[in-house]
Design a protein around this motif. Structure first.
Motif, PDB file in Angstrom:
ATOM      1  N   SER A   1      29.776 -38.286  54.032  1.00 15.44           N
ATOM      2  CA  SER A   1      30.694 -37.314  53.404  1.00 15.44           C
ATOM      3  C   SER A   1      31.875 -36.944  54.297  1.00 15.44           C
ATOM      4  O   SER A   1      33.028 -36.903  53.813  1.00 15.44           O
ATOM      5  CB  SER A   1      29.931 -36.051  53.006  1.00 15.44           C
ATOM      6  N   PRO A   2      31.697 -36.661  55.595  1.00 18.73           N
ATOM      7  CA  PRO A   2      32.870 -36.329  56.427  1.00 18.73           C
ATOM      8  C   PRO A   2      33.886 -37.460  56.480  1.00 18.73           C
ATOM      9  O   PRO A   2      35.110 -37.191  56.455  1.00 18.73           O
ATOM     10  CB  PRO A   2      32.254 -36.069  57.800  1.00 18.73           C
ATOM     11  N   ASN A   3      33.434 -38.728  56.565  1.00 21.60           N
ATOM     12  CA  ASN A   3      34.377 -39.849  56.600  1.00 21.60           C
ATOM     13  C   ASN A   3      35.168 -39.941  55.292  1.00 21.60           C
ATOM     14  O   ASN A   3      36.368 -40.249  55.301  1.00 21.60           O
ATOM     15  CB  ASN A   3      33.624 -41.162  56.832  1.00 21.60           C
TER      16      ASN A   3
ATOM     17  N   GLU B   1      37.927 -37.302  55.246  1.00 19.23           N
ATOM     18  CA  GLU B   1      39.090 -37.613  56.073  1.00 19.23           C
ATOM     19  C   GLU B   1      40.095 -38.482  55.321  1.00 19.23           C
ATOM     20  O   GLU B   1      41.304 -38.396  55.586  1.00 19.23           O
ATOM     21  CB  GLU B   1      38.646 -38.320  57.345  1.00 19.23           C
TER      22      GLU B   1
END
Length: 488
Positions: free
Chosen positions: A338-340, A343
């Motif tokens: 999810s964080p990637n 971004e």
């Protein structure tokens, strides 16, 4: 002599009566007619007694013949035929003994023959169940035996050519060349011709049929007796198709690794030479350092990917399968990616099944495979697009889908997408990679978890990877088996 005593008494009595008759006539004590009558009466009595004795002896012998248990030891002494009968009995007993011995030997030979026949049938059955072809030839090149696996190398009788040559050597060559394929016949001939130089020979050849193509290794060995006379030749043929393919894959793997290592190493060397020459300004040097750092990262990823794949395939990494809930593994993988996705401003959506999906898997390995699929989806999806992770139950399997709306994969690249070091040429510039991620995913899903993986893709519209894993907990299956009712 004792068995003939009574008969000697009869003879003496007859002689005495003859002498007495002469004396009576000579001494005139009785008339000639009276003497003759007395002699005749005595002779008749003696002969009657003799006939009766012989009849008695014959009846006794007949009784003994009808019932051998009545035979007594004193029979030989009291019977006129005793000696002859005893000798006959002895010969009969000897014959019976020889007959019994012959019967025993016959029984032993028959038992041994049956044992050998069973052993031969057992050996033939064992040889027929071997995956390795076995062909046995005698000293004259004649095929004596071939098992089921060797049928590929034996020419069917309908296709054999008849040789009419009268030459023994030509006939021998025809026997081998007409019965087996040329590769086997040639190996057989060379092995026998050079039997003094070497005990065995080997050769490798390729066969191509209507529905198969494979490589084979044949080893021919000469067989000798205790006098070093040639008994025959045995040829063992092994299918090395998988071994050959493995060698080819290994060669391709080494070539691919060398190519993947050569490219960044060449770049690093060129940048370092430029820095050593001192021709770069400070800003250019900083840029070269950045390139070098990127290439080192690429080498690190490549080496780590190769190590992970090699460790899993070789069994160095222990596989620990446990009963798990599939959605828990998928949620953990989604949390990592999810964080990637954020971004790149990619909308990441998890559509997990509301049902409980029980699986018996290695949680870390399967999680790594899902992370690799999600990472590729995010990597090759442009900014502002979407990536979806789904799960559902389908029959006896759990289905996992990783779908994106990215660049897609060309149709000609789909058959090679799971090959090691393969990267889609059109997508090489979009993101860095080693070409080992999907190969690792394929191995984890298919080899480790007995599942399957497939891909569907349309260029510029997106890609969908579908993973299927067998449903079910191992411990629950055991409990059900233990709790099953017992029928009496």
């Amino acid at each position: 002599m004792k068995s003939y005593g009574k008969y000697w008494v009869l003879v003496v009595l007859l002689l005495f009566m003859s002498c007495a008759d002469n004396l009576l006539v000579t001494s005139q004590l009785a008339s000639p007619m009276l003497a003759l009558a007395a002699s005749l009466v005595a002779s008749l009595v003696g002969w009657a007694w003799l006939v009766k004795s012989l009849q008695k002896d014959r009846d006794q012998i007949s009784a003994c013949l009808r019932n051998p248990e009545l035979l007594r030891p004193e029979l030989k002494q009291k019977n006129f035929f005793g000696n002859l009968f005893a000798e006959a009995i002895q010969k009969i007993e000897e014959s019976d003994t020889e007959l019994v011995s012959t019967t025993q030997v016959k029984t032993m030979l028959k038992a041994r023959l049956n044992a050998l026949s069973k052993k031969e049938a057992l050996m033939e059955s064992v040889l027929d169940h071997l995956e390795t072809g076995v062909l046995v030839f005698d000293a004259q090149h004649t095929l004596e035996f071939s098992n089921q696996a060797a049928s590929t190398f034996v020419i069917p009788e309908a296709d054999r050519t008849q040789n009419t040559s009268e030459s023994g050597l030509a006939l021998n060559k025809a026997l081998s060349s007409d019965v087996v394929i040329p590769e086997i016949a040639s190996l057989l001939t060379k092995t026998i011709e050079r039997k003094d130089a070497t005990l065995s020979r080997r050769s490798e050849f390729q066969l191509t049929g209507l529905d198969f193509q494979s490589h084979f290794r044949a080893i021919a060995t000469n067989l000798f007796d205790e006098n070093q006379a040639l008994l025959g030749t045995v040829i063992v043929v092994e299918n090395i198709g998988e071994e050959t393919n493995e060698k080819e894959r290994h060669a391709e793997f080494v070539s691919s690794v060398a190519h993947e290592l050569k490219t960044p190493m060449a770049g690093i060397k060129a940048y370092i030479e430029m820095l050593l020459d001192g021709d770069c300004e400070e800003e250019e040097a900083e840029e070269l350092y950045g390139f070098i750092n990127e290439q080192i990262d690429r080498l690190t990823r490549l080496v780590n990917s190769m190590l992970n794949l090699a460790r899993i395939e070789s069994g160095v990494v222990e596989i620990k399968r446990h009963d798990c809930e599939l959605n828990d593994i998928l949620k953990s993988a989604a949390d990592v990616i999810s964080p990637n996705a954020g971004e790149k401003d990619i909308t990441f959506t998890s559509e997990l099944s509301d049902l409980y999906l029980p699986v018996h898997v290695d949680k870390d390995m399967l999680g790594q495979a899902i992370i690799n699929l999600l990472s590729n989806a995010v990597k090759y999806t442009p900014h502002g697009h979407e990536v979806r992770l789904r799960s559902r139950m389908e029959d006896n399997t759990a289905v996992i889908e990783v779908r994106d709306t990215g660049m897609g994969i060309p149709e000609n690249s789909l058959p090679h997408i799971f090959d090691r070091f393969y990267r889609v040429p059109e997508n090489n510039r979009s993101a860095a990679g080693t070409g080992l991620g999907l190969a690792l995913v394929h191995f984890i899903v298919t080899n480790v978890h007995n599942g399957s993986i497939s891909v569907q893709s349309v260029v510029n519209k997106g890609t969908c990877f579908t993973v299927t894993i067998p449903l079910g907990h191992k411990e629950q299956k055991k409990k059900k088996q233990l709790a099953s009712p017992v029928t009496v």
